[in-house]
Every structure is written in C-alpha cells, then in structure tokens.
Design a protein around this motif. Sequence first.
Motif, PDB file in Angstrom:
ATOM      1  N   SER A 147       0.725  -1.188   0.166  1.00  0.00           N
ATOM      2  CA  SER A 147      -0.055   0.010  -0.021  1.00  0.00           C
ATOM      3  C   SER A 147       0.785   1.300   0.009  1.00  0.00           C
ATOM      4  CB  SER A 147      -0.979  -0.057   1.155  1.00  0.00           C
ATOM      5  OG  SER A 147      -0.299   0.329   2.258  1.00  0.00           O
ATOM      6  N   ILE A 148       1.843   1.019   0.577  1.00  0.00           N
ATOM      7  CA  ILE A 148       2.929   2.480   0.680  1.00  0.00           C
ATOM      8  C   ILE A 148       3.741   2.435  -0.684  1.00  0.00           C
ATOM      9  CG2 ILE A 148       5.049   3.150   1.923  1.00  0.00           C
ATOM     10  CD1 ILE A 148       3.964   1.657   4.202  1.00  0.00           C
ATOM     11  N   ARG A 165      -0.885   9.494   4.119  1.00  0.00           N
ATOM     12  CA  ARG A 165      -1.849   9.047   5.017  1.00  0.00           C
ATOM     13  C   ARG A 165      -1.556   7.633   5.536  1.00  0.00           C
ATOM     14  NH1 ARG A 165      -7.067   6.499   4.419  1.00  0.00           N
ATOM     15  NH2 ARG A 165      -7.094   7.316   2.470  1.00  0.00           N
ATOM     16  N   TYR A 166      -1.207   6.937   4.336  1.00  0.00           N
ATOM     17  CA  TYR A 166      -0.659   5.509   4.682  1.00  0.00           C
ATOM     18  C   TYR A 166       0.452   5.411   5.443  1.00  0.00           C
ATOM     19  CZ  TYR A 166      -4.332   3.838   1.384  1.00  0.00           C
ATOM     20  OH  TYR A 166      -5.623   3.618   0.793  1.00  0.00           O
ATOM     21  N   ILE A 167       1.461   6.334   5.206  1.00  0.00           N
ATOM     22  CA  ILE A 167       2.626   6.172   5.822  1.00  0.00           C
ATOM     23  C   ILE A 167       2.358   6.495   7.309  1.00  0.00           C
ATOM     24  CG2 ILE A 167       4.845   7.741   6.289  1.00  0.00           C
ATOM     25  CD1 ILE A 167       5.027   7.987   3.246  1.00  0.00           C
ATOM     26  N   VAL A 168       1.808   7.635   7.651  1.00  0.00           N
ATOM     27  CA  VAL A 168       1.318   7.738   9.088  1.00  0.00           C
ATOM     28  C   VAL A 168       0.802   6.669   9.839  1.00  0.00           C
ATOM     29  CG1 VAL A 168      -0.378   9.403  10.596  1.00  0.00           C
ATOM     30  CG2 VAL A 168       1.042  10.259   8.778  1.00  0.00           C
ATOM     31  N   LYS A 180      11.517   0.455   5.664  1.00  0.00           N
ATOM     32  CA  LYS A 180      12.306   0.818   4.664  1.00  0.00           C
ATOM     33  C   LYS A 180      11.439   1.194   3.687  1.00  0.00           C
ATOM     34  CE  LYS A 180      16.411  -0.072   2.466  1.00  0.00           C
ATOM     35  NZ  LYS A 180      17.613   0.405   2.939  1.00  0.00           N
ATOM     36  N   ALA A 181      10.198   0.729   3.327  1.00  0.00           N
ATOM     37  CA  ALA A 181       9.085   1.084   2.481  1.00  0.00           C
ATOM     38  C   ALA A 181       8.758   2.611   2.537  1.00  0.00           C
ATOM     39  CB  ALA A 181       7.910   0.310   2.439  1.00  0.00           C
ATOM     40  N   ILE A 182       8.506   3.101   3.761  1.00  0.00           N
ATOM     41  CA  ILE A 182       8.172   4.433   3.984  1.00  0.00           C
ATOM     42  C   ILE A 182       9.321   5.344   3.509  1.00  0.00           C
ATOM     43  CG2 ILE A 182       8.092   6.298   5.827  1.00  0.00           C
ATOM     44  CD1 ILE A 182       6.481   4.279   7.521  1.00  0.00           C
ATOM     45  N   GLY A 183      10.517   4.934   3.633  1.00  0.00           N
ATOM     46  CA  GLY A 183      11.653   5.760   3.288  1.00  0.00           C
ATOM     47  C   GLY A 183      11.697   5.766   1.779  1.00  0.00           C
TER      48      GLY A 183
END
Length: 218
Positions: A147-148, A165-168, A180-183
């Motif tokens: 999703s990220i 929003r998905y990151i938060v 790692k995906a967020i970054g």
Amino acid sequence: MLHVLVYIFEQNRDEEKAIPMQNYMKNHFPFLGIKTPERRWLVKQFFKESGILKEDFQEGFVRSLWQMKEREYQYAALDYIVHSIKKLEKHHLPLLEELITTKSWWDTVDVLAPKPVGAIASEHPDVIAERIEDWAYGDHLWLRRSSILFQLKYKAHTDEELLYRYIVQNKESKEFFIQKAIGWALREYSKTNPASVRTFIESTALPNLSVREGSKYI
C-alpha cells in the motif's frame, strides 16, 4: 506451456550457483541457480517461441509458476506479468493480492506493488478505496508494504494525501520492511516534490530509518 519452461529451466540448473543465491535470500526459498541475466534471456526466448504474450493473460500459468518450489519460477511469473501489464484489468487485482501474500518476500513484493498493482490502480482508482485501503490498515506485513509502494512510479500523479496517510498509519511499525518502504516511497516522491517531502518529514515523527532513506535527495 508450463512444461516447456520447466524443461528449459531444468536444463540450466546449476547447484553451485544456487547456494549463494539461497543464502542471499536468507534461505527462505530453494533456487535452481539461474542468475537474473541468464533467466531473463531464457524467459525471453520462451516468450518468443511459445507466443504466450500474444494470448490473453493467463492466470493459471501465473499460479502454476507460483506453486513451483524454486524461486526462479516465481521470477518467471513476474517477468510474464510485467510483460503483460497492458492486459491487466481490475479483476486481476485479487490475483496480485494472492501473490503478494504467498511465498512473500521483498524480491517479489517489490515488483508486484509498484508495477502491476500500480498500473491497475492508475487505470482503475476505485480499487484504492475498495481494496488497497484495507491493505494499509490491515495486519499483513506485505500488503501494508504494498500500500505504501504502489504509487512509487506515479511521480507528479502521486496522490500525496493518500501516500502520507498510509505512511502515518504505518509509521509506528517496528518492522524493517515497513520502515524501509516508507523511506523508499518518500525518497522517490522527493524527486518530484522535494519541498513537500521535506515538510512532511520535518512535521512527522518517523522512524530513523525512514527519515534517513527518505531524505537522501532533499
């Protein structure tokens, strides 16, 4: 069709090469020992000789490859999916979800999320609310990662609010693959909108790994 590819791969099996390949993947999967450049050439030849890319998209072929023991067969399935992206429709998303959640590791998920899932969501954005939203808010590690990452190639077409929003939603995760995906997602989007990403990182309590990865280009 499957038996032809199996024959080709078996003819090129190399047990010595398989050992370091398995080690690199933490011994999660057995390998035939066919390295990526050679596998891609073999699969390309298979596509050319079989004519499978000229036919309708074959879910059964993909599932059969996914059920095979050695990891190269899953890679061949990914090669087939990527070469067939223009044939993918909304109703193929459940298949992709099945692949993401079966024999899951970063090597398959990181192709499935930004490429076929990203392509379907771009053409049929209603699947975001219908299905991907549940991935972001669910308990499955690899669906959350997907999703990220599904907007990774969207550049200026990125739905920024959705990405953030998905990151938060996932920023409290202790999972390496989520952090790692967020970054990775932030780093990629920073190539398009560095000011927005900088502001988001500065105003959001993110894991150190995510900040480090996401800040590389800003």
